[in-house]
Design a protein around this motif. Structure first.
Motif, short mmCIF file in Angstrom:
data_model
loop_
_atom_site.label_atom_id
_atom_site.label_comp_id
_atom_site.label_asym_id
_atom_site.label_seq_id
_atom_site.Cartn_x
_atom_site.Cartn_y
_atom_site.Cartn_z
N GLY A 1 0.61 -1.01 -0.17
CA GLY A 1 0.29 0.03 0.02
C GLY A 1 0.53 1.26 0.11
N PRO A 2 2.19 1.77 0.71
CA PRO A 2 2.55 2.83 0.77
C PRO A 2 2.90 3.40 -0.80
CG PRO A 2 3.35 1.45 1.48
CD PRO A 2 3.28 0.09 0.90
N LEU A 3 3.33 4.68 -0.67
CA LEU A 3 3.60 5.37 -1.44
C LEU A 3 4.84 5.39 -2.31
CD1 LEU A 3 1.39 8.95 -0.47
CD2 LEU A 3 0.74 6.90 -2.09
N ALA A 4 6.30 5.03 -1.57
CA ALA A 4 7.14 4.88 -1.67
C ALA A 4 7.55 3.68 -0.99
CB ALA A 4 8.01 6.30 -1.31
N ASN B 1 16.85 10.41 2.97
CA ASN B 1 16.22 11.28 2.05
C ASN B 1 15.35 12.11 2.90
OD1 ASN B 1 16.39 10.69 -0.97
ND2 ASN B 1 16.32 9.15 0.33
N GLU B 2 15.97 13.48 3.44
CA GLU B 2 15.44 14.05 5.06
C GLU B 2 13.58 14.59 4.33
OE1 GLU B 2 18.05 16.28 7.07
OE2 GLU B 2 19.18 15.02 7.53
N GLY B 3 13.27 15.34 5.02
CA GLY B 3 11.39 15.50 4.78
C GLY B 3 10.57 14.50 4.37
N TYR B 4 10.92 13.76 4.18
CA TYR B 4 9.27 12.82 3.99
C TYR B 4 9.04 11.95 4.83
CZ TYR B 4 10.19 14.29 -1.03
OH TYR B 4 9.78 14.99 -2.40
N GLY B 5 10.20 11.68 5.70
CA GLY B 5 9.57 11.18 7.11
C GLY B 5 9.81 9.59 6.66
N LEU B 6 9.78 8.87 5.48
CA LEU B 6 9.76 7.92 5.41
C LEU B 6 10.42 7.04 6.78
CD1 LEU B 6 11.29 7.98 1.52
CD2 LEU B 6 9.25 8.00 2.95
N GLU B 7 11.07 6.89 7.24
CA GLU B 7 11.64 6.25 8.27
C GLU B 7 10.90 6.55 9.94
OE1 GLU B 7 13.39 11.11 9.31
OE2 GLU B 7 12.53 9.25 7.63
N LYS B 8 9.76 7.74 9.89
CA LYS B 8 8.64 7.54 10.44
C LYS B 8 6.97 6.11 9.33
CE LYS B 8 9.63 11.53 12.37
NZ LYS B 8 9.48 12.81 12.18
N HIS B 9 6.95 7.32 8.76
CA HIS B 9 5.47 6.20 8.38
C HIS B 9 5.91 5.39 7.42
CE1 HIS B 9 6.41 8.41 4.78
NE2 HIS B 9 5.91 9.87 5.43
N MET B 10 6.84 4.72 6.96
CA MET B 10 7.52 3.75 6.06
C MET B 10 7.19 3.78 4.75
SD MET B 10 9.19 2.25 8.39
CE MET B 10 10.10 2.67 9.83
N GLY B 11 6.81 5.05 4.51
CA GLY B 11 6.23 5.35 3.12
C GLY B 11 4.90 5.66 2.48
N GLN C 1 2.31 14.56 6.27
CA GLN C 1 3.54 14.87 5.92
C GLN C 1 3.75 14.62 5.13
OE1 GLN C 1 6.07 13.21 8.27
NE2 GLN C 1 8.07 14.66 8.31
N HIS C 2 3.88 13.32 4.50
CA HIS C 2 4.42 12.73 3.11
C HIS C 2 4.15 13.04 2.08
CE1 HIS C 2 5.90 9.24 0.80
NE2 HIS C 2 5.99 9.32 0.47
N LEU D 1 4.88 19.81 -2.25
CA LEU D 1 5.65 20.42 -2.62
C LEU D 1 6.73 19.67 -3.47
CD1 LEU D 1 6.77 22.93 -1.79
CD2 LEU D 1 8.21 22.43 0.13
N ASP D 2 7.06 19.28 -3.78
CA ASP D 2 8.53 18.59 -4.44
C ASP D 2 8.67 17.59 -5.36
OD1 ASP D 2 9.77 20.34 -2.95
OD2 ASP D 2 11.42 18.78 -1.34
N GLY D 3 7.14 17.06 -5.45
CA GLY D 3 7.11 15.77 -6.59
C GLY D 3 7.30 14.22 -6.10
N GLY D 4 8.40 14.22 -5.05
CA GLY D 4 8.65 12.52 -5.14
C GLY D 4 9.61 12.56 -4.75
N ILE D 5 10.32 11.55 -4.90
CA ILE D 5 11.95 10.92 -5.29
C ILE D 5 11.78 10.08 -6.42
CG2 ILE D 5 14.20 10.14 -4.11
CD1 ILE D 5 12.50 11.32 -1.71
N LYS D 6 13.14 10.60 -7.20
CA LYS D 6 12.86 9.09 -8.54
C LYS D 6 12.73 8.10 -8.05
CE LYS D 6 14.23 8.68 -13.36
NZ LYS D 6 14.90 9.69 -14.69
#
Length: 238
Positions: free
Chosen positions: A60-63, A196-206, A211-212, A218-223
């Motif tokens: 289910g995650p976005l990342a 990859n700071e700012g997305y909080g991936l380490e907190k919500h796991m993607g 926040q995510h 704002l930034d369009g994601g990380i390729k």
């Protein structure tokens, strides 16, 4: 052993090692049930020696990747507290991860990246991750118990399989695989988040936290990390 029927769900019949077609039992289940060895014990009674459980984490995650694991446990191995990984705390999952790794006869883990998920789809990527984990086990299983409604495709013809809905709460082998997959993926995402700071991936796991989603807007994601076939990253999303 020759598979007599394989479909996108449970197998109503399977072939024993003696070549006899048998109905697979529909063991009772409710939400209060904890995993046990009833499926595995039944298969051992039918002549199967090594039963693998397989499950995935991260549909289910976005990342991030989808991660699958396959595990073969000694029959009736005692692993206290093993259950559906979603019902357990982080500390309990970490402890169970170590217990499974110490107890299992064989463990295999596979991850499939966000770019591959975008090229296929999450269902196909999840099943392929499960398939790769199964065939990479150091011990070739005689029978596979897979969580969900689908059997991983293209397994070796001599390898039989059964899909079990809510299997991570019913089968010890599947529950063990779920723990390995979940903890492995969480650790991968924690490292990705720190890089990859700012997305909080380490907190919500993607997953799609507020926040995510705000950072994506704002930034369009990380390729290579975000799944651009998922809303709200998909280009045709309003």
């Amino acid at each position: 052993m020759k598979m007599n029927k394989r479909d996108a769900g449970s197998l109503p019949l399977f072939q024993t090692t003696q070549g006899v077609n048998e109905p697979f039992p529909n063991f009772p289940f409710d939400s209060k049930t904890v995993p046990d060895y009833q499926f595995e014990a039944y298969l051992v009674d039918q002549g199967f020696n090594f039963i693998a459980g397989t499950d995935e984490a991260g549909r289910g995650p976005l990342a991030g990747p989808v991660v699958a694991a396959a595990v073969i446990l000694p029959l009736n191995a005692k692993i206290d507290g093993l259950n559906d990984s979603k019902k357990l705390s982080i500390a309990k999952r970490d402890a169970l991860y170590d217990a499974v790794m110490e107890t299992a006869l064989a463990v295999s883990v596979t991850s499939i990246c966000a770019e591959t998920i975008d090229r296929t789809d999450i269902r196909k990527a999840s099943l392929e991750a499960m398939r790769r984990s199964i065939v990479r086990l150091s011990i070739i299983p005689d029978f596979v118990l897979a969580d969900g409604r689908d059997i991983p495709p293209a397994l070796p013809p001599q390898m039989q399989a059964k899909a079990i809905v809510k299997g991570d709460g019913r089968s010890m082998s599947i529950a063990a695989a779920a723990i390995i997959a979940k903890v492995t993926r969480d650790r991968m995402m924690a490292q990705t988040g720190h890089e990859n700071e700012g997305y909080g991936l380490e907190k919500h796991m993607g997953y799609g936290s507020a926040q995510h989603r705000a950072k994506i807007a704002l930034d369009g994601g990380i390729k290579r990390i975000h799944r651009y076939s998922f809303k709200p990253l998909r280009r045709d999303t309003p």
